[in-house]
Scaffold this motif. Structure first.
Motif, PDB file in Angstrom:
ATOM      1  N   TYR A   1     -21.117 -12.554 -25.709  1.00 44.27           N
ATOM      2  CA  TYR A   1     -20.071 -12.282 -24.685  1.00 44.27           C
ATOM      3  C   TYR A   1     -19.059 -11.482 -25.350  1.00 44.27           C
ATOM      4  O   TYR A   1     -18.911 -11.740 -26.520  1.00 44.27           O
ATOM      5  CB  TYR A   1     -19.547 -13.543 -24.431  1.00 44.27           C
ATOM      6  CG  TYR A   1     -20.474 -14.539 -23.733  1.00 44.27           C
ATOM      7  CD1 TYR A   1     -20.706 -14.543 -22.291  1.00 44.27           C
ATOM      8  CD2 TYR A   1     -21.148 -15.493 -24.393  1.00 44.27           C
ATOM      9  CE1 TYR A   1     -21.630 -15.344 -21.874  1.00 44.27           C
ATOM     10  CE2 TYR A   1     -21.957 -16.348 -23.876  1.00 44.27           C
ATOM     11  CZ  TYR A   1     -22.300 -16.119 -22.530  1.00 44.27           C
ATOM     12  OH  TYR A   1     -23.227 -16.833 -21.966  1.00 44.27           O
ATOM     13  N   ALA A   2     -18.360 -10.556 -24.692  1.00 48.60           N
ATOM     14  CA  ALA A   2     -17.155  -9.942 -25.023  1.00 48.60           C
ATOM     15  C   ALA A   2     -16.103 -10.708 -25.470  1.00 48.60           C
ATOM     16  O   ALA A   2     -15.865 -12.003 -24.786  1.00 48.60           O
ATOM     17  CB  ALA A   2     -16.777  -8.758 -23.985  1.00 48.60           C
TER      18      ALA A   2
ATOM     19  N   SER B   1     -19.494  -9.545 -19.807  1.00 54.67           N
ATOM     20  CA  SER B   1     -18.190  -9.170 -19.785  1.00 54.67           C
ATOM     21  C   SER B   1     -17.327 -10.181 -19.164  1.00 54.67           C
ATOM     22  O   SER B   1     -17.652 -11.074 -18.243  1.00 54.67           O
ATOM     23  CB  SER B   1     -18.037  -7.950 -18.890  1.00 54.67           C
ATOM     24  OG  SER B   1     -18.349  -8.094 -17.474  1.00 54.67           O
TER      25      SER B   1
ATOM     26  N   SER C   1     -26.451 -16.082 -21.990  1.00 52.09           N
ATOM     27  CA  SER C   1     -26.495 -14.809 -22.411  1.00 52.09           C
ATOM     28  C   SER C   1     -27.507 -14.400 -23.626  1.00 52.09           C
ATOM     29  O   SER C   1     -27.527 -15.432 -24.728  1.00 52.09           O
ATOM     30  CB  SER C   1     -25.264 -13.990 -22.555  1.00 52.09           C
ATOM     31  OG  SER C   1     -25.446 -12.836 -23.277  1.00 52.09           O
TER      32      SER C   1
ATOM     33  N   ALA D   1     -27.051 -11.540 -25.642  1.00 51.47           N
ATOM     34  CA  ALA D   1     -26.358 -10.655 -26.183  1.00 51.47           C
ATOM     35  C   ALA D   1     -25.131 -11.312 -26.624  1.00 51.47           C
ATOM     36  O   ALA D   1     -24.226 -10.456 -27.173  1.00 51.47           O
ATOM     37  CB  ALA D   1     -26.420  -9.241 -25.760  1.00 51.47           C
TER      38      ALA D   1
ATOM     39  N   ALA E   1     -29.373  -8.749 -20.462  1.00 47.12           N
ATOM     40  CA  ALA E   1     -29.268  -7.591 -20.924  1.00 47.12           C
ATOM     41  C   ALA E   1     -28.919  -7.298 -22.342  1.00 47.12           C
ATOM     42  O   ALA E   1     -28.697  -8.347 -23.038  1.00 47.12           O
ATOM     43  CB  ALA E   1     -27.895  -7.208 -20.021  1.00 47.12           C
ATOM     44  N   ALA E   2     -29.034  -6.313 -23.120  1.00 46.07           N
ATOM     45  CA  ALA E   2     -28.954  -5.714 -24.246  1.00 46.07           C
ATOM     46  C   ALA E   2     -27.364  -5.862 -24.824  1.00 46.07           C
ATOM     47  O   ALA E   2     -27.036  -6.238 -26.113  1.00 46.07           O
ATOM     48  CB  ALA E   2     -29.567  -4.533 -24.780  1.00 46.07           C
ATOM     49  N   GLY E   3     -26.470  -5.693 -23.935  1.00 39.79           N
ATOM     50  CA  GLY E   3     -25.079  -5.534 -24.305  1.00 39.79           C
ATOM     51  C   GLY E   3     -24.481  -7.207 -23.930  1.00 39.79           C
ATOM     52  O   GLY E   3     -24.850  -7.809 -23.039  1.00 39.79           O
ATOM     53  N   PRO E   4     -23.293  -7.411 -24.505  1.00 40.41           N
ATOM     54  CA  PRO E   4     -22.626  -8.793 -24.290  1.00 40.41           C
ATOM     55  C   PRO E   4     -21.954  -8.970 -22.856  1.00 40.41           C
ATOM     56  O   PRO E   4     -21.716  -7.854 -22.089  1.00 40.41           O
ATOM     57  CB  PRO E   4     -21.331  -8.437 -25.334  1.00 40.41           C
ATOM     58  CG  PRO E   4     -21.412  -7.248 -25.585  1.00 40.41           C
ATOM     59  CD  PRO E   4     -22.626  -6.505 -25.440  1.00 40.41           C
TER      60      PRO E   4
END
Length: 225
Positions: free
Chosen positions: A186-187, A160, A182, A184, A155-158
């Motif tokens: 990690y949060a 969760s 990942s 992108a 995915a493009a977002g980190p």
């Protein structure tokens, strides 16, 4: 040496020259799917995990691994599956007994590339029987090997904290270790949770090389040969 065959598009009739890709065996030797020039290419109209892979045997060590099936994209938009001669062994460019570092990488352009990069890395760690996980993760793509549960998040977002927790719970239920890859990152909360639970976190670089980003991942990366 990689094989080159002529491929005709089933939709527009254009002919293309296709060269079979080479992949690294766990022993470090390159193997190449043996193409079947007697059979015509077919258009890919649907995707099935089992049909995405083909077996290739290394002539250096005899091991058989599963790699993405050969495909060719025509400018008309059709994706063609290039036929493989399943009866033929994979090719190796070196003789038995020679060895080079086992880990290889592939540039990441698609989610499929991300999965391939993760598989290459895990094979470098000694995990041979890597397959699609039976239980689908809450995010990304799930892989599994004996004693190991893996999540690949393209995915493009980190990723969760929930992603990390769900992966850990799945691994705990199967008495297995767990690793997350990942694209992108990690949060901050996800990293903290992973450190607490002992989940190894890797970021997949565009080159396809996994970069460890927490202590469990650094420890795991140190075992790569």
């Amino acid at each position: 040496m990689s094989e080159t065959v002529s491929v005709c598009c089933t939709a527009c009739g254009r002919r293309h020259r296709y060269t079979a890709p080479s992949y690294p065996c766990a022993c470090g030797e390159p193997v190449t799917p043996e193409l079947d020039p007697r059979r015509a290419a077919t258009a890919v109209t649907h995707r099935s995990w089992d049909e995405e892979w083909t077996g290739v045997r290394c002539t250096a060590c005899g091991a058989e691994s599963r790699w993405p099936r050969p495909e060719l994209g025509c400018p008309c938009g059709t994706v063609l599956c290039v036929p493989v001669d399943q009866a033929a062994p994979g090719r190796s460019g070196r003789t038995p007994g020679s060895r080079v570092p086992a880990h290889r990488s592939v540039p990441i352009r698609t989610a499929r590339d991300a999965v391939t990069a993760a598989v290459l890395y895990l094979r470098g760690l000694g995990h041979r029987d890597i397959r699609r996980a039976e239980q689908r993760p809450v995010a990304g793509i799930g892989l599994a090997a004996p004693g190991l549960v893996v999540q690949v998040d393209p995915a493009a977002g980190p990723a969760s904290a929930r992603d990390v927790e769900c992966l850990w719970l799945t691994a705990t239920a199967e008495s297995a270790s767990c690793v997350c890859f990942s694209l992108a990152g990690y949060a901050e909360e996800a990293r903290a949770r992973a450190d607490l639970l002992g989940v190894a976190l890797f970021v997949l670089e565009p080159t396809g090389v996994p970069r460890p980003v927490n202590a469990p991942a650094v420890a795991l990366d140190a075992t790569a040969g």
